[in-house]
Design a protein around this motif. Structure first.
Motif, PDB file in Angstrom:
ATOM      1  N   PRO A 123     -67.397  48.110 -24.599  1.00  0.00           N
ATOM      2  CA  PRO A 123     -67.409  47.521 -25.942  1.00  0.00           C
ATOM      3  C   PRO A 123     -66.910  48.505 -26.979  1.00  0.00           C
ATOM      4  O   PRO A 123     -67.196  49.699 -26.906  1.00  0.00           O
ATOM      5  CB  PRO A 123     -68.894  47.179 -26.157  1.00  0.00           C
ATOM      6  CG  PRO A 123     -69.636  48.121 -25.242  1.00  0.00           C
ATOM      7  CD  PRO A 123     -68.752  48.299 -24.045  1.00  0.00           C
ATOM      8  N   VAL A 124     -66.135  48.003 -27.918  1.00  0.00           N
ATOM      9  CA  VAL A 124     -65.647  48.845 -29.009  1.00  0.00           C
ATOM     10  C   VAL A 124     -66.757  48.959 -30.050  1.00  0.00           C
ATOM     11  O   VAL A 124     -67.186  47.945 -30.591  1.00  0.00           O
ATOM     12  CB  VAL A 124     -64.381  48.237 -29.641  1.00  0.00           C
ATOM     13  CG1 VAL A 124     -63.913  49.095 -30.819  1.00  0.00           C
ATOM     14  CG2 VAL A 124     -63.280  48.110 -28.603  1.00  0.00           C
ATOM     15  N   HIS A 167     -62.366  59.489 -41.866  1.00  0.00           N
ATOM     16  CA  HIS A 167     -61.169  59.652 -41.033  1.00  0.00           C
ATOM     17  C   HIS A 167     -59.933  59.842 -41.903  1.00  0.00           C
ATOM     18  O   HIS A 167     -59.118  60.745 -41.663  1.00  0.00           O
ATOM     19  CB  HIS A 167     -60.991  58.428 -40.130  1.00  0.00           C
ATOM     20  CG  HIS A 167     -59.616  58.306 -39.547  1.00  0.00           C
ATOM     21  ND1 HIS A 167     -59.181  59.074 -38.481  1.00  0.00           N
ATOM     22  CD2 HIS A 167     -58.550  57.518 -39.902  1.00  0.00           C
ATOM     23  CE1 HIS A 167     -57.929  58.763 -38.198  1.00  0.00           C
ATOM     24  NE2 HIS A 167     -57.518  57.823 -39.038  1.00  0.00           N
ATOM     25  N   PHE A 168     -59.782  59.000 -42.911  1.00  0.00           N
ATOM     26  CA  PHE A 168     -58.602  59.089 -43.767  1.00  0.00           C
ATOM     27  C   PHE A 168     -58.646  60.333 -44.659  1.00  0.00           C
ATOM     28  O   PHE A 168     -57.592  60.869 -45.019  1.00  0.00           O
ATOM     29  CB  PHE A 168     -58.474  57.828 -44.612  1.00  0.00           C
ATOM     30  CG  PHE A 168     -58.047  56.621 -43.836  1.00  0.00           C
ATOM     31  CD1 PHE A 168     -56.750  56.497 -43.364  1.00  0.00           C
ATOM     32  CD2 PHE A 168     -58.953  55.614 -43.547  1.00  0.00           C
ATOM     33  CE1 PHE A 168     -56.353  55.390 -42.628  1.00  0.00           C
ATOM     34  CE2 PHE A 168     -58.572  54.503 -42.816  1.00  0.00           C
ATOM     35  CZ  PHE A 168     -57.271  54.391 -42.347  1.00  0.00           C
ATOM     36  N   GLN A 169     -59.826  60.784 -44.990  1.00  0.00           N
ATOM     37  CA  GLN A 169     -59.941  62.004 -45.802  1.00  0.00           C
ATOM     38  C   GLN A 169     -59.464  63.226 -45.045  1.00  0.00           C
ATOM     39  O   GLN A 169     -58.996  64.196 -45.648  1.00  0.00           O
ATOM     40  CB  GLN A 169     -61.396  62.188 -46.247  1.00  0.00           C
ATOM     41  CG  GLN A 169     -61.835  61.194 -47.307  1.00  0.00           C
ATOM     42  CD  GLN A 169     -63.324  61.273 -47.600  1.00  0.00           C
ATOM     43  OE1 GLN A 169     -64.127  61.610 -46.727  1.00  0.00           O
ATOM     44  NE2 GLN A 169     -63.717  60.964 -48.825  1.00  0.00           N
ATOM     45  N   GLU A 198     -54.198  54.726 -33.017  1.00  0.00           N
ATOM     46  CA  GLU A 198     -55.309  55.323 -33.764  1.00  0.00           C
ATOM     47  C   GLU A 198     -56.597  54.571 -33.429  1.00  0.00           C
ATOM     48  O   GLU A 198     -56.761  53.405 -33.779  1.00  0.00           O
ATOM     49  CB  GLU A 198     -55.038  55.267 -35.274  1.00  0.00           C
ATOM     50  CG  GLU A 198     -54.081  56.320 -35.783  1.00  0.00           C
ATOM     51  CD  GLU A 198     -54.720  57.713 -35.826  1.00  0.00           C
ATOM     52  OE1 GLU A 198     -55.938  57.831 -35.541  1.00  0.00           O
ATOM     53  OE2 GLU A 198     -53.991  58.665 -36.144  1.00  0.00           O
ATOM     54  N   THR A 199     -57.504  55.254 -32.773  1.00  0.00           N
ATOM     55  CA  THR A 199     -58.766  54.623 -32.374  1.00  0.00           C
ATOM     56  C   THR A 199     -59.529  54.075 -33.561  1.00  0.00           C
ATOM     57  O   THR A 199     -60.086  52.972 -33.507  1.00  0.00           O
ATOM     58  CB  THR A 199     -59.648  55.638 -31.611  1.00  0.00           C
ATOM     59  OG1 THR A 199     -58.933  56.130 -30.475  1.00  0.00           O
ATOM     60  CG2 THR A 199     -60.945  54.984 -31.147  1.00  0.00           C
ATOM     61  N   VAL A 200     -59.547  54.815 -34.648  1.00  0.00           N
ATOM     62  CA  VAL A 200     -60.284  54.378 -35.843  1.00  0.00           C
ATOM     63  C   VAL A 200     -59.689  53.084 -36.400  1.00  0.00           C
ATOM     64  O   VAL A 200     -60.420  52.177 -36.803  1.00  0.00           O
ATOM     65  CB  VAL A 200     -60.298  55.487 -36.916  1.00  0.00           C
ATOM     66  CG1 VAL A 200     -60.830  54.951 -38.248  1.00  0.00           C
ATOM     67  CG2 VAL A 200     -61.153  56.657 -36.448  1.00  0.00           C
ATOM     68  N   LEU A 212     -60.405  47.168 -37.145  1.00  0.00           N
ATOM     69  CA  LEU A 212     -59.930  45.807 -36.891  1.00  0.00           C
ATOM     70  C   LEU A 212     -60.966  45.014 -36.091  1.00  0.00           C
ATOM     71  O   LEU A 212     -61.292  43.867 -36.426  1.00  0.00           O
ATOM     72  CB  LEU A 212     -58.601  45.876 -36.133  1.00  0.00           C
ATOM     73  CG  LEU A 212     -57.802  44.584 -35.981  1.00  0.00           C
ATOM     74  CD1 LEU A 212     -57.387  44.042 -37.347  1.00  0.00           C
ATOM     75  CD2 LEU A 212     -56.563  44.836 -35.116  1.00  0.00           C
ATOM     76  N   GLN A 213     -61.506  45.631 -35.052  1.00  0.00           N
ATOM     77  CA  GLN A 213     -62.500  44.958 -34.220  1.00  0.00           C
ATOM     78  C   GLN A 213     -63.793  44.694 -34.992  1.00  0.00           C
ATOM     79  O   GLN A 213     -64.430  43.643 -34.823  1.00  0.00           O
ATOM     80  CB  GLN A 213     -62.812  45.805 -32.981  1.00  0.00           C
ATOM     81  CG  GLN A 213     -61.670  45.927 -31.992  1.00  0.00           C
ATOM     82  CD  GLN A 213     -61.480  44.669 -31.162  1.00  0.00           C
ATOM     83  OE1 GLN A 213     -62.367  43.834 -31.061  1.00  0.00           O
ATOM     84  NE2 GLN A 213     -60.304  44.522 -30.572  1.00  0.00           N
TER      85      GLN A 213
END
Length: 353
Positions: free
Chosen positions: A64-65, A76-78, A134-136, A141-142
């Motif tokens: 499971p994600v 993550h984006f930071q 990109e896993t994040v 999305l999930q």
């Protein structure tokens, strides 16, 4: 609306390759022991397609994600390398001549210098496309899918289930080209905040109404576009300066704008034929009266908390004058404002990020 394979897929996967080929050939009227021909080759291709499906299903069911919180995604984006994205941003709208003078004398205040880094981060995220590697990105999305549909199952990266969620096609990345990952991040905020999630579910339910339906995610992306433009035109600078935050303000304005659109759509029985007009009205209101927009959200949230506390159902408060003017001639197709071709009535260049 889960992502389970169709029953026929289960039946196909339960067959061995030879059994499947024999069944297909029998259906084509070819004896089992006959020399392979066109039908056999077609059957072989069918089996290869099934193997691809099976491979994808196994990949999806490998584990499971896990859901991702907004703060984890933001971290993550930071820390991610967004240097290429930062090169593309235009932090503010360029004004020239009289428009620049009027804005300087009577326009909103400029964003304080200590907040400009956070503003640029938000605009850089808006330039960052959805990346399958990109896993994040995939977790975001999930998470949006699971929280909106109340599903515990992960789903394939591509497929008709995204259209059911309100994207225009089988690939969500296509609709995110104008707002980048910021469009998906604001959806994530909407569904992962415990106070706003009930509202997200109400809007999503309305989006699936028999006659008042609309594409939820596409509408969300257009609202993010409005928020980005309001930021670039410095319409949100006063509120950002007051709260000493940018991204939090952007998220609150996004939810408040969605709430306002929802109120009008529901109360006035709007349909997709009204979408273009309503979005333009919403954009104008968001830029001119962001404080009033946020106040309406605060009132709604307080009322919702009171409802939970006393168990009394309060009627939905009537919205203001958004959508009160008769819309233009109805169209059979959705006519959302393009996320990349926004026109602003100002002198000089005023393109969206």
């Amino acid at each position: 609306m889960g992502c389970k394979p169709e029953p026929v897929t289960h039946r196909i996967l339960a067959l061995g390759q030879n059994s499947l080929l024999q069944a297909l050939m029998r259906g084509a009227g070819q004896p089992t022991g006959a020399e392979p021909g066109e039908e056999w080759r077609r059957a072989q291709e069918e089996w290869e397609a099934v193997e691809n499906i099976q491979s994808g299903l196994l990949e999806e069911s490998a584990g499971p994600v896990p859901l991702i919180s907004f703060n984890e995604a933001l971290q993550h984006f930071q820390t991610a390398d967004l240097s290429e994205c930062r090169k593309k941003i235009r932090a503010t709208v360029r004004r020239r001549g009289l428009a620049a003078l009027v804005h300087f004398l009577f326009g909103p205040p400029r964003l304080q210098q200590q907040l400009q880094g956070e503003r640029d981060l938000a605009l850089a995220i808006a330039q960052c496309g959805l990346d399958n590697n990109e896993t994040v990105h995939m977790r975001i999305l999930q998470t949006v899918y699971k929280k909106l549909t109340r599903s515990t199952l992960s789903c394939p990266r591509y497929g008709a289930h995204w259209e059911e969620l309100g994207f225009q096609g089988a690939d969500p990345g296509t609709d995110l080209r104008g707002t980048g990952m910021l469009g998906l991040m604001q959806m994530l905020y909407f569904v992962m905040d415990s106070q706003t999630l009930p509202l997200a579910h109400k809007i999503f339910k309305l989006s699936q109404h028999e006659t008042q339906s609309f594409p939820f995610c596409l509408m969300s992306v257009n609202i993010t576009r409005i928020v980005i433009q309001a930021l670039r035109e410095e319409c949100l600078s006063r509120e950002c300066n007051r709260r000493q935050q940018v991204i939090v303000v952007l998220n609150d304005v996004y939810v408040a704008a969605f709430l306002r659109l929802y109120g009008v759509w529901k109360a006035q029985r709007k349909t997709v034929a009204d979408s273009d007009f309503l979005l333009k009205e919403l954009e104008s209101f968001t830029k001119k009266k962001p404080k009033q927009l946020l106040k309406s959200l605060e009132t709604y949230m307080n009322r919702s908390l009171a409802t939970l506390a006393d168990g009394i159902q309060h009627p939905f408060p009537p919205s203001g004058n958004v959508g009160s003017v008769a819309s233009s001639q109805a169209s059979k197709e959705i006519n959302f404002t393009g996320v990349c071709d926004l026109q602003v009535e100002l002198e000089g260049e005023a393109r969206l990020v």
